[in-house]
Enzyme design. Structure first.
Site, PDB file in Angstrom:
ATOM      1  N   ASP A  15       0.868  -1.187   0.000  1.00 41.59           N
ATOM      2  CA  ASP A  15       0.000   0.000   0.000  1.00 41.59           C
ATOM      3  C   ASP A  15       0.901   1.231   0.000  1.00 41.59           C
ATOM      4  O   ASP A  15       0.836   2.076   0.890  1.00 41.59           O
ATOM      5  CB  ASP A  15      -0.925  -0.007   1.208  1.00 41.59           C
ATOM      6  CG  ASP A  15      -2.011   1.067   1.124  1.00 41.59           C
ATOM      7  OD1 ASP A  15      -2.202   1.617   0.014  1.00 41.59           O
ATOM      8  OD2 ASP A  15      -2.649   1.365   2.139  1.00 41.59           O
ATOM      9  N   TYR A  16       1.733   1.325  -1.029  1.00 41.58           N
ATOM     10  CA  TYR A  16       2.778   2.338  -1.080  1.00 41.58           C
ATOM     11  C   TYR A  16       2.217   3.676  -1.550  1.00 41.58           C
ATOM     12  O   TYR A  16       2.510   4.168  -2.643  1.00 41.58           O
ATOM     13  CB  TYR A  16       3.909   1.870  -2.003  1.00 41.58           C
ATOM     14  CG  TYR A  16       5.230   2.578  -1.782  1.00 41.58           C
ATOM     15  CD1 TYR A  16       6.110   2.149  -0.797  1.00 41.58           C
ATOM     16  CD2 TYR A  16       5.600   3.659  -2.565  1.00 41.58           C
ATOM     17  CE1 TYR A  16       7.327   2.789  -0.599  1.00 41.58           C
ATOM     18  CE2 TYR A  16       6.810   4.307  -2.383  1.00 41.58           C
ATOM     19  CZ  TYR A  16       7.669   3.868  -1.392  1.00 41.58           C
ATOM     20  OH  TYR A  16       8.880   4.503  -1.191  1.00 41.58           O
TER      21      TYR A  16
END
Length: 265
Positions: free
Chosen positions: A180-181
């Site tokens: 979940d960058y």
């Protein structure tokens, strides 16, 4: 708010503030030098705890875990604060060159890790199975998708999107992936990452998963989607700057694929 025994022993009667940045659905309590993340117990909560310890052992900049406890339906993760500022703060948004250096630094640090002993498998086969579960159980948040994913110019339904994802899987380039960058999950000082947070989806996965989510997050923040002020956008930002910092050409097919996959979570 209720705190279980292990947590109470660390925070006593300390004051805290509620942090409402991000979209994790968790309760984030900010103490003077600690952060408490409380959320409904799901597999991601356990994975975040395990991966935080794993990354700490790999000398990557993650919070120190002070305590982790599970009750019947809630998990509690007490950790240290990250140094630096979020990648979506004004100082970075107003300096996209520095911002993209920071984000590229964070990706390269992750990709440099030997994943032969990584305890979390987040490869596409698993993600597609999770996406199927979400679709079949009505868990797709249709109010929180990109404007053209569904409807006249997109897919007719989550079911149709899911089938397309199964029919068009890309070849994976496996690395250690954050999962979940997006900008609020990366902290930095100047152009160096000082903290990764929200590690519930972290594990072995295609490198383009993080690139795609990062690219989408940059675009949304450049366009003022999350600023709370539609007038506050950054129209002159270079959308290809991240790729130049990474030294790679954008693979638009993979980027589109992983953005669409994320719509089902």
């Amino acid at each position: 708010m209720f705190f279980p025994g292990k947590i109470v022993s660390f925070i006593a009667d300390e004051d805290y503030e509620i942090d409402d940045i991000g979209m994790s659905g968790s309760s984030i309590l900010i103490f003077e030098n600690k952060v408490l993340k409380a959320q409904k117990y799901i597999e991601e909560a356990k994975n975040e705890y395990q991966m935080m310890k794993y990354l700490h052992e790999k000398y990557l900049p993650v919070p120190t875990v002070y305590a982790y406890e599970e009750t019947e339906d809630t998990s509690y993760l007490l950790m240290s604060k990250c140094d630096g500022q979020m990648a979506c703060c004004a100082a970075y948004m107003e300096n996209p060159a520095l911002q993209c250096k920071l984000l590229a630094d964070g990706l390269k640090k992750l990709w440099s890790v030997d994943v032969s002993d990584c305890p979390s498998d987040q490869r596409l086969s698993r993600k597609l199975a999770e996406a199927r579960y979400n679709v079949e159980n009505g868990l797709v948040d249709m109010d929180n998708v990109q404007p053209d994913t569904f409807g006249e110019n997109g897919f007719r339904s989550p079911e149709e999107l899911l089938q397309w994802l199964y029919d068009n899987p890309p070849k994976e380039e496996l690395v250690l992936s954050h999962g979940d960058y997006c900008l609020p999950n990366i902290f930095g000082i100047r152009d160096k990452v000082t903290g990764y947070i929200d590690l519930g989806k972290t594990g072995i996965a295609d490198k383009w998963c993080d690139i795609a989510i990062c690219y989408r997050s940059l675009l949304n923040n450049y366009r003022g989607v999350y600023s709370g002020d539609e007038e506050k956008d950054y129209p002159d930002c270079d959308e290809l700057l991240l790729f130049r910092e990474l030294g790679i050409e954008p693979d638009w097919e993979k980027i589109r694929y992983y953005i669409l996959l994320d719509e089902l979570f």
